[in-house]
Design a protein around this motif. Structure first.
Motif, PDB file in Angstrom:
ATOM      1  N   GLY A   1       0.821  -1.197   0.000  1.00  9.48           N
ATOM      2  CA  GLY A   1       0.000   0.000   0.000  1.00  9.48           C
ATOM      3  C   GLY A   1       0.854   1.244   0.000  1.00  9.48           C
ATOM      4  O   GLY A   1       2.078   1.190  -0.181  1.00  9.48           O
ATOM      5  N   LEU A   2       0.213   2.378   0.220  1.00  6.28           N
ATOM      6  CA  LEU A   2       0.904   3.660   0.223  1.00  6.28           C
ATOM      7  C   LEU A   2       1.026   4.165   1.648  1.00  6.28           C
ATOM      8  O   LEU A   2       0.022   4.404   2.328  1.00  6.28           O
ATOM      9  CB  LEU A   2       0.135   4.683  -0.630  1.00  6.28           C
ATOM     10  N   LEU A   3       2.264   4.333   2.118  1.00  7.53           N
ATOM     11  CA  LEU A   3       2.507   4.888   3.443  1.00  7.53           C
ATOM     12  C   LEU A   3       2.577   6.404   3.338  1.00  7.53           C
ATOM     13  O   LEU A   3       3.201   6.929   2.407  1.00  7.53           O
ATOM     14  CB  LEU A   3       3.807   4.348   4.044  1.00  7.53           C
ATOM     15  N   MET A   4       1.957   7.107   4.282  1.00 10.81           N
ATOM     16  CA  MET A   4       1.924   8.568   4.266  1.00 10.81           C
ATOM     17  C   MET A   4       2.170   9.104   5.666  1.00 10.81           C
ATOM     18  O   MET A   4       1.705   8.534   6.652  1.00 10.81           O
ATOM     19  CB  MET A   4       0.560   9.058   3.754  1.00 10.81           C
ATOM     20  N   THR A   5       2.892  10.220   5.729  1.00 11.22           N
ATOM     21  CA  THR A   5       3.131  10.885   7.011  1.00 11.22           C
ATOM     22  C   THR A   5       2.244  12.122   7.098  1.00 11.22           C
ATOM     23  O   THR A   5       2.381  13.050   6.309  1.00 11.22           O
ATOM     24  CB  THR A   5       4.609  11.300   7.159  1.00 11.22           C
ATOM     25  N   SER A   6       1.337  12.121   8.045  1.00 10.63           N
ATOM     26  CA  SER A   6       0.492  13.279   8.303  1.00 10.63           C
ATOM     27  C   SER A   6       1.176  14.115   9.376  1.00 10.63           C
ATOM     28  O   SER A   6       1.033  13.849  10.572  1.00 10.63           O
ATOM     29  CB  SER A   6      -0.893  12.845   8.763  1.00 10.63           C
ATOM     30  N   LYS A   7       1.935  15.120   8.939  1.00 10.09           N
ATOM     31  CA  LYS A   7       2.700  15.939   9.872  1.00 10.09           C
ATOM     32  C   LYS A   7       1.778  16.756  10.770  1.00 10.09           C
ATOM     33  O   LYS A   7       2.096  17.029  11.920  1.00 10.09           O
ATOM     34  CB  LYS A   7       3.641  16.871   9.093  1.00 10.09           C
ATOM     35  N   GLY A   8       0.629  17.162  10.228  1.00  9.57           N
ATOM     36  CA  GLY A   8      -0.320  17.913  11.034  1.00  9.57           C
ATOM     37  C   GLY A   8      -1.194  17.043  11.900  1.00  9.57           C
ATOM     38  O   GLY A   8      -1.719  17.500  12.924  1.00  9.57           O
ATOM     39  N   GLY A   9      -1.358  15.767  11.512  1.00  6.16           N
ATOM     40  CA  GLY A   9      -2.193  14.858  12.283  1.00  6.16           C
ATOM     41  C   GLY A   9      -1.424  13.952  13.219  1.00  6.16           C
ATOM     42  O   GLY A   9      -2.019  13.144  13.942  1.00  6.16           O
ATOM     43  N   ASP A  10      -0.076  14.059  13.214  1.00  2.94           N
ATOM     44  CA  ASP A  10       0.786  13.278  14.110  1.00  2.94           C
ATOM     45  C   ASP A  10       0.561  11.773  13.962  1.00  2.94           C
ATOM     46  O   ASP A  10       0.484  11.038  14.958  1.00  2.94           O
ATOM     47  CB  ASP A  10       0.572  13.695  15.571  1.00  2.94           C
ATOM     48  N   VAL A  11       0.495  11.299  12.709  1.00  4.47           N
ATOM     49  CA  VAL A  11       0.259   9.869  12.506  1.00  4.47           C
ATOM     50  C   VAL A  11       0.862   9.439  11.174  1.00  4.47           C
ATOM     51  O   VAL A  11       0.979  10.212  10.232  1.00  4.47           O
ATOM     52  CB  VAL A  11      -1.266   9.579  12.528  1.00  4.47           C
ATOM     53  N   VAL A  12       1.277   8.173  11.124  1.00  6.68           N
ATOM     54  CA  VAL A  12       1.716   7.520   9.884  1.00  6.68           C
ATOM     55  C   VAL A  12       0.639   6.515   9.512  1.00  6.68           C
ATOM     56  O   VAL A  12       0.215   5.702  10.343  1.00  6.68           O
ATOM     57  CB  VAL A  12       3.064   6.793  10.068  1.00  6.68           C
ATOM     58  N   VAL A  13       0.163   6.579   8.262  1.00  2.69           N
ATOM     59  CA  VAL A  13      -0.938   5.709   7.841  1.00  2.69           C
ATOM     60  C   VAL A  13      -0.540   4.945   6.585  1.00  2.69           C
ATOM     61  O   VAL A  13       0.413   5.300   5.895  1.00  2.69           O
ATOM     62  CB  VAL A  13      -2.224   6.527   7.572  1.00  2.69           C
ATOM     63  N   ARG A  14      -1.297   3.883   6.319  1.00  2.00           N
ATOM     64  CA  ARG A  14      -1.083   3.088   5.106  1.00  2.00           C
ATOM     65  C   ARG A  14      -2.426   2.860   4.437  1.00  2.00           C
ATOM     66  O   ARG A  14      -3.357   2.342   5.055  1.00  2.00           O
ATOM     67  CB  ARG A  14      -0.415   1.754   5.411  1.00  2.00           C
ATOM     68  N   ALA A  15      -2.528   3.267   3.163  1.00  3.30           N
ATOM     69  CA  ALA A  15      -3.766   3.120   2.406  1.00  3.30           C
ATOM     70  C   ALA A  15      -3.589   2.036   1.352  1.00  3.30           C
ATOM     71  O   ALA A  15      -2.539   1.923   0.714  1.00  3.30           O
ATOM     72  CB  ALA A  15      -4.142   4.436   1.748  1.00  3.30           C
ATOM     73  N   LYS A  16      -4.626   1.228   1.156  1.00  3.44           N
ATOM     74  CA  LYS A  16      -4.616   0.223   0.098  1.00  3.44           C
ATOM     75  C   LYS A  16      -4.809   0.912  -1.251  1.00  3.44           C
ATOM     76  O   LYS A  16      -5.552   1.874  -1.370  1.00  3.44           O
ATOM     77  CB  LYS A  16      -5.725  -0.792   0.324  1.00  3.44           C
ATOM     78  N   LEU A  17      -4.138   0.414  -2.264  1.00  3.15           N
ATOM     79  CA  LEU A  17      -4.231   0.989  -3.597  1.00  3.15           C
ATOM     80  C   LEU A  17      -4.939   0.012  -4.532  1.00  3.15           C
ATOM     81  O   LEU A  17      -4.718  -1.180  -4.450  1.00  3.15           O
ATOM     82  CB  LEU A  17      -2.837   1.314  -4.145  1.00  3.15           C
TER      83      LEU A  17
END
Length: 359
Positions: A343-359
């Motif tokens: 999937g796609l890993l993303m850093t939400s600098k404003g949300g203080d979280v690292v997430v992974r979305a399925k593509l």
């Protein structure tokens, strides 16, 4: 002379460079909730600069360099002397690190211990993005010569365009400037024929810079401020983050010099009418209360100073798909991403979280 006349006419008519209209988010940019629905991998302060290395997936959090663990936690690898503003891996153990204090250094690999604070006599002020083309060659973006990365709002509000792109030969100890006068270059990838692709934040566009220094606009009139670029794990596609949205109000303020100068002189940057990395958290912020919500519900037309957007681009620079955290979401300020087979890993600098979305 014709350019001066054209700009004067634009200001009179409110057209061209003086327009406050914004491109619509439709087609591949149609808003969705894929970032807010993505799996949360780790919660930490201001995650940024995520990349894959032989030692695992690394990312930065302020001055800390971290490794993501399979259990979803993080291990601290190293603490720098100031915030880490960019990271790059050569794939064989070397890591280039840019620091907010105005320094770039190499950890590991054949050039371990290399450190730079100047390029051809010009001080490094705001290292924003870097990428290795081989273990001896590093491409580096300097977002500004006037403001550090931590002062990015000031750089936008004072309408600076002093960024540059460099090619560093670490073996020979030489540096070549590929392009100057850019308005906050914030992402870079290597391309064919010794060219590079760069995101130019304050001009809302993606450029291709040739080996001869000529620039070509690949993607223009983005609805937000583009951040970092990374190649897809399969194929020639690119992933581009938009770390904040453009709004008509901010576009209007950027054209009102006297108002903007008074705002900068008298108000704290957090409360400026300017883009933000996070959703509203204080009653002191502009456009809050009845301007945004009614009976506790966000108005559909409420302008937002923060969003989370990631775009997938084809080799020609056309958007193919997008992932969003909308105005009523909390995973805003996505500054970097990492495509993987899971999937796609993303850093939400404003949300203080690292997430992974399925593509």
């Amino acid at each position: 002379m014709s350019n001066i006349f054209s700009r004067t006419l634009d200001r009179f008519r409110g057209s061209g460079s003086a327009a406050t209209t914004l491109p619509p988010m439709d087609g591949a940019l149609r808003p969705n909730t894929r970032i807010d629905e993505a799996e949360a991998l780790a919660s930490l302060e201001a995650p940024d600069n995520i990349l894959s290395t032989p030692d695992g997936i690394l990312l930065s959090s302020r001055e800390r360099l971290l490794r993501l663990t399979p259990e979803g936690g993080t291990d601290v690898i190293w603490s720098a002397s100031s915030d880490i503003t960019c990271l790059a891996s050569d794939g064989s153990g070397a890591l280039a690190v840019g620091l907010d204090e105005g320094r770039v250094l190499i950890r590991g690999g054949r050039h371990d211990g290399w450190e730079g604070t100047q390029l051809n006599g010009m001080p490094i002020v705001a290292p924003s993005a870097a990428v290795f083309t081989d273990p001896d060659t590093l491409l580096l973006c300097l977002a500004s010569q006037d403001n550090r990365m931590g002062d990015w709002k000031l750089d936008l509000m004072t309408k600076r365009a002093s960024g540059s792109v460099w090619k560093l030969d670490l073996a020979a100890g030489t540096a070549t400037c590929l392009c100057r006068g850019l308005a906050f270059p914030y992402g870079i990838v290597a391309a064919e024929e010794n060219s590079v692709i760069v995101s130019e934040s304050w001009c809302h566009q993606v450029l291709r810079i040739g080996a001869d220094g000529r620039t070509e606009v690949m993607l223009a009139e983005l609805p937000g401020y583009p951040g970092r670029l990374v190649r897809d794990v399969e194929g020639e596609d690119l992933w581009l983050t938009l770390f904040a949205p453009r709004t008509q109000l901010i576009e209007f303020v950027l054209r009102e010099d006297e108002y903007r100068q008074r705002m900068i002189a008298t108000i704290e940057p957090e409360y400026w009418i300017a883009p933000s990395l996070h959703a509203p958290t204080s009653y002191l912020e502009p456009l809050q209360g009845g301007s945004l919500k009614q009976l506790g519900e966000l108005k559909p037309w409420a302008p937002s100073r923060s969003l989370g957007i990631v775009l997938r681009l084809d080799p020609a620079g056309h958007a193919k798909e997008s992932l969003h955290s909308r105005a009523n979401g909390v995973r805003h300020g996505v500054t970097s991403c990492l495509p993987s087979r899971d999937g796609l890993l993303m850093t939400s600098k404003g949300g203080d979280v690292v997430v992974r979305a399925k593509l």
